[in-house]
Design a protein around this motif. Structure first.
Motif, PDB file in Angstrom:
ATOM      1  N   GLY A 136       0.819  -1.205   0.000  1.00 36.70           N
ATOM      2  CA  GLY A 136       0.000   0.000   0.000  1.00 36.70           C
ATOM      3  C   GLY A 136       0.853   1.257   0.000  1.00 36.70           C
ATOM      4  O   GLY A 136       2.055   1.220   0.305  1.00 36.70           O
ATOM      5  N   VAL A 137       0.240   2.374  -0.316  1.00 36.41           N
ATOM      6  CA  VAL A 137       0.959   3.641  -0.503  1.00 36.41           C
ATOM      7  C   VAL A 137       0.473   4.683   0.505  1.00 36.41           C
ATOM      8  O   VAL A 137      -0.732   4.847   0.718  1.00 36.41           O
ATOM      9  N   PHE A 138       1.432   5.374   1.102  1.00 36.97           N
ATOM     10  CA  PHE A 138       1.180   6.528   1.968  1.00 36.97           C
ATOM     11  C   PHE A 138       1.731   7.739   1.238  1.00 36.97           C
ATOM     12  O   PHE A 138       2.941   7.832   0.993  1.00 36.97           O
ATOM     13  N   CYS A 139       0.863   8.682   0.867  1.00 30.86           N
ATOM     14  CA  CYS A 139       1.275   9.817   0.033  1.00 30.86           C
ATOM     15  C   CYS A 139       0.910  11.128   0.707  1.00 30.86           C
ATOM     16  O   CYS A 139      -0.227  11.317   1.148  1.00 30.86           O
ATOM     17  N   PHE A 140       1.876  12.051   0.782  1.00 31.23           N
ATOM     18  CA  PHE A 140       1.654  13.349   1.415  1.00 31.23           C
ATOM     19  C   PHE A 140       2.644  14.363   0.857  1.00 31.23           C
ATOM     20  O   PHE A 140       3.653  13.992   0.253  1.00 31.23           O
ATOM     21  N   ASN A 141       2.373  15.634   1.075  1.00 29.94           N
ATOM     22  CA  ASN A 141       3.340  16.667   0.715  1.00 29.94           C
ATOM     23  C   ASN A 141       3.909  17.296   1.980  1.00 29.94           C
ATOM     24  O   ASN A 141       3.291  17.255   3.052  1.00 29.94           O
ATOM     25  N   ALA A 142       5.103  17.857   1.847  1.00 32.80           N
ATOM     26  CA  ALA A 142       5.819  18.392   3.011  1.00 32.80           C
ATOM     27  C   ALA A 142       6.706  19.548   2.579  1.00 32.80           C
ATOM     28  O   ALA A 142       7.008  19.732   1.393  1.00 32.80           O
ATOM     29  N   ALA A 225       8.806  15.807  -7.332  1.00 28.97           N
ATOM     30  CA  ALA A 225       8.604  17.241  -7.446  1.00 28.97           C
ATOM     31  C   ALA A 225       7.185  17.600  -7.024  1.00 28.97           C
ATOM     32  O   ALA A 225       6.241  16.850  -7.273  1.00 28.97           O
ATOM     33  N   HIS A 226       7.050  18.756  -6.395  1.00 28.24           N
ATOM     34  CA  HIS A 226       5.732  19.209  -5.951  1.00 28.24           C
ATOM     35  C   HIS A 226       5.002  19.813  -7.150  1.00 28.24           C
ATOM     36  O   HIS A 226       4.807  21.029  -7.259  1.00 28.24           O
ATOM     37  N   ASP A 227       4.567  18.922  -8.033  1.00 24.78           N
ATOM     38  CA  ASP A 227       3.956  19.327  -9.304  1.00 24.78           C
ATOM     39  C   ASP A 227       2.805  18.373  -9.585  1.00 24.78           C
ATOM     40  O   ASP A 227       3.026  17.174  -9.778  1.00 24.78           O
ATOM     41  N   TYR A 228       1.583  18.897  -9.584  1.00 29.27           N
ATOM     42  CA  TYR A 228       0.421  18.041  -9.796  1.00 29.27           C
ATOM     43  C   TYR A 228       0.019  17.956 -11.265  1.00 29.27           C
ATOM     44  O   TYR A 228      -1.010  17.365 -11.593  1.00 29.27           O
ATOM     45  N   ASN A 240       9.686  22.181  -1.295  1.00 29.09           N
ATOM     46  CA  ASN A 240       8.418  21.467  -1.230  1.00 29.09           C
ATOM     47  C   ASN A 240       8.539  20.196  -2.051  1.00 29.09           C
ATOM     48  O   ASN A 240       9.143  20.205  -3.133  1.00 29.09           O
ATOM     49  N   ALA A 241       7.953  19.118  -1.558  1.00 26.98           N
ATOM     50  CA  ALA A 241       8.033  17.861  -2.285  1.00 26.98           C
ATOM     51  C   ALA A 241       6.830  16.995  -1.960  1.00 26.98           C
ATOM     52  O   ALA A 241       6.148  17.183  -0.949  1.00 26.98           O
ATOM     53  N   LEU A 242       6.604  16.045  -2.852  1.00 30.13           N
ATOM     54  CA  LEU A 242       5.550  15.055  -2.679  1.00 30.13           C
ATOM     55  C   LEU A 242       6.208  13.725  -2.352  1.00 30.13           C
ATOM     56  O   LEU A 242       7.103  13.272  -3.085  1.00 30.13           O
TER      57      LEU A 242
END
Length: 249
Positions: A136-142, A225-228, A240-242
């Motif tokens: 499973g995946v845990f995804c967040f930005n910081a 990269a913090h790029d959606y 900033n990063a994902l």
């Protein structure tokens, strides 16, 4: 000055206005794609610090079985109205438990920093690990504390119910230690009357190196990269990063 919980309780009805410039579809789609690329293909999803549920609405549309948790009941009430198919619980993400594991855990809008110390953040990471199925995946930005500019802030405004709202938020870090603040300012003007709320939320301050150290005992860690708009590697410089963290099989 009101406490952070009082601010969000009193203004829970305005939360979506505060976040009206956020591209929820793009953020949700990126995490969905990361789960498709890196995860186990399962469709059970949990959103930490879910607020009023705007991200969950999109994951439901992707076919997930969704749940959300938050420490603010008025927020959860609004989330339930928006997403009646989802399950919501009043819990602290630093030490949450689930009745059954999920395949994907998301935490958007830098909410991972609401764990107010590195010790609480470590508890949150351990809780996420325990709540995930294998793969499973845990995804967040910081945000990396070393890159914070105390003079920078984000501002936007909108009109709602004949009132003009202005919102401003920004990080503040002293340059030392594991604590930083999220400073908020909200004004509501109607005619000649202006109301102003100001608040300061205690947040954890951490470097990406320290964050990786907390994550690596549990996960294979991908820093992006913090790029959606596209999925690309972090450049080892941006503040900033994902983070996409895959529970080891």
């Amino acid at each position: 000055m009101m406490s952070s919980n009082a601010l969000y309780t009193d203004l829970s009805g305005y939360y979506d206005l505060m976040c009206c410039d956020i591209n929820y579809p793009a953020q949700s789609n990126t995490v969905h794609r990361l789960h498709q690329l890196l995860g186990n293909g399962g469709k059970n999803h949990l959103d930490l610090a879910c607020g009023t549920g705007p991200h969950i609405r999109h994951f439901l549309d992707y076919g997930y079985q969704c749940s959300g948790l938050d420490i603010n009941q008025p927020m959860l009430d609004l989330a339930k109205a928006r997403c009646p198919q989802a399950h919501f619980t009043l819990q602290n993400m630093a030490s949450f438990t689930l009745d059954k594991p999920v395949d994907l855990i998301s935490c958007f809008l830098y909410s991972i920093h609401y764990n107010q110390s590195i010790a609480l953040l470590a508890q949150c990471i351990a809780s996420a690990y325990a709540a995930l199925t294998p793969g499973g995946v845990f995804c967040f930005n910081a945000v990396d504390k070393a890159t914070i500019c105390n003079n920078s802030s984000v501002r936007h405004s909108t009109v709602h119910d004949d009132s003009y709202f202005q919102f401003e938020s920004g990080w503040h870090y002293s340059g030392d230690g594991e604590h930083q603040a999220l400073k908020l300012s909200i004004s509501k003007t109607r005619g000649d009357d202006t109301q102003i709320w100001r608040d300061q939320h205690a947040m954890v301050a951490i470097s990406f190196t320290e964050l990786q150290t907390l994550l690596l005992p549990y996960f294979d860690v991908h820093i992006l990269a913090h790029d959606y708009d596209k999925i690309t590697p972090w450049d080892n410089a941006a503040g900033n990063a994902l983070f996409a963290c895959v529970k080891r099989l």
